[in-house]
Write a protein that holds these residues in place. Structure first.
Motif, short mmCIF file in Angstrom:
data_model
loop_
_atom_site.label_atom_id
_atom_site.label_comp_id
_atom_site.label_asym_id
_atom_site.label_seq_id
_atom_site.Cartn_x
_atom_site.Cartn_y
_atom_site.Cartn_z
N GLU A 242 6.68 0.09 -12.07
CA GLU A 242 6.03 1.15 -12.88
C GLU A 242 4.35 0.99 -12.75
O GLU A 242 4.04 -0.05 -13.14
CB GLU A 242 6.42 1.28 -14.36
N SER A 243 3.68 2.13 -12.77
CA SER A 243 2.12 2.02 -12.85
C SER A 243 1.46 2.44 -14.09
O SER A 243 2.18 3.45 -14.89
CB SER A 243 1.56 2.90 -11.87
N ASP A 246 -2.33 6.37 -13.59
CA ASP A 246 -1.68 7.64 -12.97
C ASP A 246 -2.22 7.79 -11.72
O ASP A 246 -1.66 8.41 -10.71
CB ASP A 246 -1.94 8.99 -13.62
N ARG A 247 -3.31 7.16 -10.99
CA ARG A 247 -4.08 7.37 -9.88
C ARG A 247 -3.29 6.52 -8.99
O ARG A 247 -3.57 6.59 -7.74
CB ARG A 247 -5.64 7.09 -9.95
N ILE A 248 -2.47 5.45 -9.45
CA ILE A 248 -2.06 4.73 -8.43
C ILE A 248 -0.45 4.92 -8.22
O ILE A 248 0.08 4.85 -9.22
CB ILE A 248 -2.01 2.90 -8.97
N ASP A 249 -0.28 5.00 -7.00
CA ASP A 249 1.27 5.24 -6.68
C ASP A 249 1.95 3.69 -6.50
O ASP A 249 1.51 2.89 -5.68
CB ASP A 249 1.47 5.67 -5.22
N GLY A 252 3.79 2.76 -3.26
CA GLY A 252 2.86 2.57 -2.00
C GLY A 252 1.86 1.61 -1.99
O GLY A 252 1.68 0.87 -1.08
N ASN A 278 10.47 3.61 -7.88
CA ASN A 278 9.60 3.97 -9.09
C ASN A 278 10.49 3.95 -10.43
O ASN A 278 11.50 4.72 -10.50
CB ASN A 278 8.87 5.29 -8.88
N THR A 280 11.78 4.89 -13.93
CA THR A 280 11.91 6.13 -14.92
C THR A 280 12.82 5.62 -16.01
O THR A 280 13.72 5.08 -15.71
CB THR A 280 12.13 7.07 -14.04
#
Length: 415
Positions: A242-243, A246-249, A252, A278, A280
């Protein structure tokens, strides 16, 4: 005082065992004070002075000078007439300091003290080693293979300390040779028969977590958090990330450009397949991601009993289950739900389909078996996949796949 066997090597002890100077001095002081108590009954009036630079020591006896005939405690007092024999200028009330020769303790006492000193140094070494690796539990260490046994591998660290990598903590395809450098995570440190036992692991989830931390700066910096890792060592692993930015995937970032970051970890883990997903809080979405690489058609979730019924196209069922059931097992561990996989009967009813066995007169049995192996046991399940996907997933040649698809397509066109 001249250096004797008892102390001449304690400087070497200090260097070899990484024992700090104050600790070493305290050990030596304790050993000699024990000798003094045995010989004089008390060590209160004795000073033990250790010289760590020269590798020797002095023992001074301190007594107060009193009038002749008034000595009550020979350890603390000395008669005036006896004191002036040592130094004529002494006066009553002054302190007399005398050097105690170590040889006066006797050979047997000195030998016992030497053994005590060696034992105390050994205990210090053990305590330092236990503390050093106790503080590093969960961290990656590198050791050189010294001995390979049937049930475990003995490694040596840079300081020559012994590290144990049991067979149960090795990846099934691990193979080690003497002199090879091996990376593993410190799993636990324990005392066995009063000796430190440092157990390493290459199968523990924390090993993969630390490898990711090394390869992915965002994890090291705390921008990406590993929520959970489940592994079937050497087969497959699933990592939920989890990031916090928000700008980081997160997926990826962990995989890297063209897989650059994950490739090194996969090699270290003997080609273990690693699914990065990811994380959630939406359990349905988490289950869907956990069953990667399978694509789910629909699902029914019972949150109270933590149970999920997942429905997939026939060609996706084997992907969801995975080799030896590993994929679905890890998905259950990752989500905390019991997952059962079913064919999507609703879809099968809406579309007319034909079992592959019906084409056995036109398609060779071994080709049908190969298609079934990858989850394609009906005509539509084969046609739902592209020729490229069929070639990639199976051991069939492109020409064979093209011919099979043609035969199946013609059958549906007749209808």
């Amino acid at each position: 005082m001249a250096s004797i066997n008892l102390i001449e090597s304690f400087t070497e002890f200090k260097e070899a065992e990484n024992i700090d100077r104050p600790t070493l001095m305290k050990v030596l002081e304790d050993v000699f004070k024990t000798l003094l108590r045995k010989k004089y009954g008390s060590d209160e009036n004795f000073d033990v002075i250790v010289n760590t630079e020269k590798g020797d020591l002095e023992i001074l006896r301190r007594r107060t000078i009193v009038e002749d005939g008034t000595v009550e405690d020979e350890n603390a007092q000395v008669a005036y007439s006896e004191a002036i024999l040592i130094e004529p200028d002494y006066q009553v009330g002054e302190d007399l300091y005398e050097e105690v020769e170590i040889l006066d303790f006797g050979r047997r006492a000195i030998l016992a003290a030497k053994q005590t000193l060696t034992a105390r140094i050994g205990d210090l070494k053990k305590n330092i080693l236990v503390k050093k690796y106790g503080d590093r539990v969960g961290e990656i260490v590198t050791g050189e293979v010294y001995q390979v046994w049937k049930k475990e591998v003995l490694l040596l660290d840079d300081e020559g300390n012994e590290l144990i990598l049991p067979k149960s903590e090795q990846i099934p395809t691990d193979y080690f040779k003497k002199g090879e450098n091996v990376r593993a995570v410190v799993k636990k440190v324990e005392l066995k028969n009063n000796s430190p036992l440092i157990i390493l692991s290459r199968t523990h989830p924390s090993f993969l977590a630390k490898l990711l931390e090394i390869e992915v700066p965002e994890i090291f910096d705390g921008l990406i958090v590993i929520k959970k890792i489940v592994r079937e060592p050497g087969e497959r692993a699933k990592v939920a990330v989890e990031s916090y930015d928000d700008r980081i995937d997160p997926v990826g970032a962990c995989v890297g450009m063209k897989g650059s970051r994950i490739h090194g970890i996969v090699r270290e883990l003997r080609n273990e397949n690693i699914d990065i997903i990811n994380y959630t809080a939406n359990i349905q979405l988490l289950i869907q991601r956990a069953l990667t690489p399978a694509r789910i058609s629909r699902m029914e979730v019972d949150n109270e009993n933590k149970y999920a019924s997942v429905y997939l196209k026939p060609d996706q069922v084997s992907l969801a289950i995975g080799k030896k059931g590993v994929n679905i097992k890890l998905a259950c561990e990752l989500t905390g739900y019991e997952i059962d996989v079913f064919r999507d009967e609703e879809q099968e009813q809406t579309e007319f389909d034909i079992d592959l066995e019906e084409f056995s007169d036109e398609i060779e049995p071994w080709i049908i078996d190969e298609l079934k192996r990858i989850g394609c046991d009906t005509a539509r399940s084969v046609l739902d996949l592209t020729a490229e996907e069929l070639v990639r997933r199976s051991d069939l040649e492109e020409e064979t796949v093209t011919e099979v698809r043609r035969i199946l397509q013609e059958e549906f066109e007749k209808e």
